[in-house]
Design a protein around this motif. Sequence first.
Motif, mmCIF file in Angstrom:
data_model
loop_
_atom_site.group_PDB
_atom_site.id
_atom_site.type_symbol
_atom_site.label_atom_id
_atom_site.label_comp_id
_atom_site.label_asym_id
_atom_site.label_seq_id
_atom_site.Cartn_x
_atom_site.Cartn_y
_atom_site.Cartn_z
ATOM 1 N N GLY A 138 0.819 -1.198 0.000
ATOM 2 C CA GLY A 138 0.000 0.000 0.000
ATOM 3 C C GLY A 138 0.853 1.249 0.000
ATOM 4 O O GLY A 138 2.062 1.206 0.227
ATOM 5 N N PRO A 139 0.236 2.416 -0.258
ATOM 6 C CA PRO A 139 1.009 3.646 -0.413
ATOM 7 C C PRO A 139 1.801 4.030 0.819
ATOM 8 O O PRO A 139 2.835 4.678 0.705
ATOM 9 C CB PRO A 139 -0.063 4.690 -0.740
ATOM 10 N N ALA A 140 1.349 3.629 1.995
ATOM 11 C CA ALA A 140 2.086 3.995 3.197
ATOM 12 C C ALA A 140 3.433 3.285 3.277
ATOM 13 O O ALA A 140 4.297 3.666 4.054
ATOM 14 C CB ALA A 140 1.254 3.665 4.432
ATOM 15 N N GLN A 162 8.584 7.680 -2.492
ATOM 16 C CA GLN A 162 8.175 8.687 -3.476
ATOM 17 C C GLN A 162 6.646 8.747 -3.609
ATOM 18 O O GLN A 162 6.109 8.835 -4.699
ATOM 19 C CB GLN A 162 8.820 8.395 -4.825
ATOM 20 N N VAL A 163 5.978 8.694 -2.474
ATOM 21 C CA VAL A 163 4.520 8.676 -2.455
ATOM 22 C C VAL A 163 4.000 9.690 -1.438
ATOM 23 O O VAL A 163 4.547 9.812 -0.346
ATOM 24 C CB VAL A 163 4.006 7.262 -2.087
ATOM 25 N N THR A 164 2.954 10.432 -1.819
ATOM 26 C CA THR A 164 2.215 11.263 -0.871
ATOM 27 C C THR A 164 0.873 10.605 -0.644
ATOM 28 O O THR A 164 0.059 10.491 -1.569
ATOM 29 C CB THR A 164 2.012 12.686 -1.420
ATOM 30 N N VAL A 165 0.634 10.143 0.564
ATOM 31 C CA VAL A 165 -0.593 9.413 0.857
ATOM 32 C C VAL A 165 -1.768 10.379 0.989
ATOM 33 O O VAL A 165 -1.696 11.376 1.709
ATOM 34 C CB VAL A 165 -0.440 8.603 2.159
ATOM 35 N N ILE A 166 -2.859 10.089 0.296
ATOM 36 C CA ILE A 166 -4.098 10.854 0.415
ATOM 37 C C ILE A 166 -5.081 10.100 1.322
ATOM 38 O O ILE A 166 -5.622 10.664 2.269
ATOM 39 C CB ILE A 166 -4.719 11.107 -0.968
ATOM 40 N N PHE A 167 -5.301 8.837 1.023
ATOM 41 C CA PHE A 167 -6.127 7.991 1.902
ATOM 42 C C PHE A 167 -5.445 6.644 2.071
ATOM 43 O O PHE A 167 -5.184 5.933 1.098
ATOM 44 C CB PHE A 167 -7.527 7.774 1.325
ATOM 45 N N ILE A 185 -0.576 10.234 -4.275
ATOM 46 C CA ILE A 185 0.155 10.874 -5.368
ATOM 47 C C ILE A 185 1.489 10.153 -5.472
ATOM 48 O O ILE A 185 2.218 10.021 -4.487
ATOM 49 C CB ILE A 185 0.405 12.367 -5.098
ATOM 50 N N ILE A 186 1.820 9.688 -6.664
ATOM 51 C CA ILE A 186 3.099 9.046 -6.859
ATOM 52 C C ILE A 186 3.928 9.872 -7.829
ATOM 53 O O ILE A 186 3.406 10.538 -8.722
ATOM 54 C CB ILE A 186 2.947 7.602 -7.369
ATOM 55 N N SER A 187 5.222 9.858 -7.636
ATOM 56 C CA SER A 187 6.112 10.585 -8.533
ATOM 57 C C SER A 187 6.331 9.755 -9.791
ATOM 58 O O SER A 187 6.147 8.535 -9.782
ATOM 59 C CB SER A 187 7.450 10.850 -7.849
#
Length: 212
Positions: A42-44, A48-53, A195-197
């Motif tokens: 998961g994104p967490a 290079q990730v900004t977690v939204i949910f 958001i991923i780079s």
Amino acid sequence: MVDTSDLPDIGGPVSGPDVSPTPGPNYETPSGPSPGEEETPGPAQQDQVTVIFWEKLSDGWKDVSWGAETMCIDGETLCEEVIPHSGDTSVKVTINKSWGGLSIEAPTPFAQDDIISFWILTSQPNKLRFKMKYDSDNQSDPQLLNSFAFLQANAWSYVQAKVSTFLPHNAAYDRFVIQSVNVPGLVFFIDEIAIISPAAVTGPIADPVPPI
């Protein structure tokens, strides 16, 4: 991956126009891991990730949804009715007005090279569309995808949307919307929004198509 073979009918009545456009010519539906392979974390857990949910809406992000009920987005409500892609919860969105939808506002405008990624589950993907907004709701509605008709119904699907492909280019987009195409009662689940780079991209990115 969630076993969707026994999913209930999570869709509402189909009453909107027949909208089933295809994605751009360079789009290929991302595929999941092969049997025996580990699923993408998961994104967490990614770089290079900004977690939204991720289990709850991150600080600074706002749920500004219209014409829809968003269940479990705050991470505090008991969420027995949701179907998570991973972890313990997801956001359950129930459309209660014809063109309602999930709308999430960013604390600052998105960068042009940002890529919004998420997992989505619905029984009627061709009755949803992805949009981005800027300045205010009275401004134009640039769209990347008319609908999610290319996604599989009743199965979790991974979507990536690149901000720089929206028109007008260089607009200060500060929110994204997943909107019903005139179908009150439609239900969908969304999980692992981030958001991923560009450096973190592992799958193809959807091409823009003309608006409805």
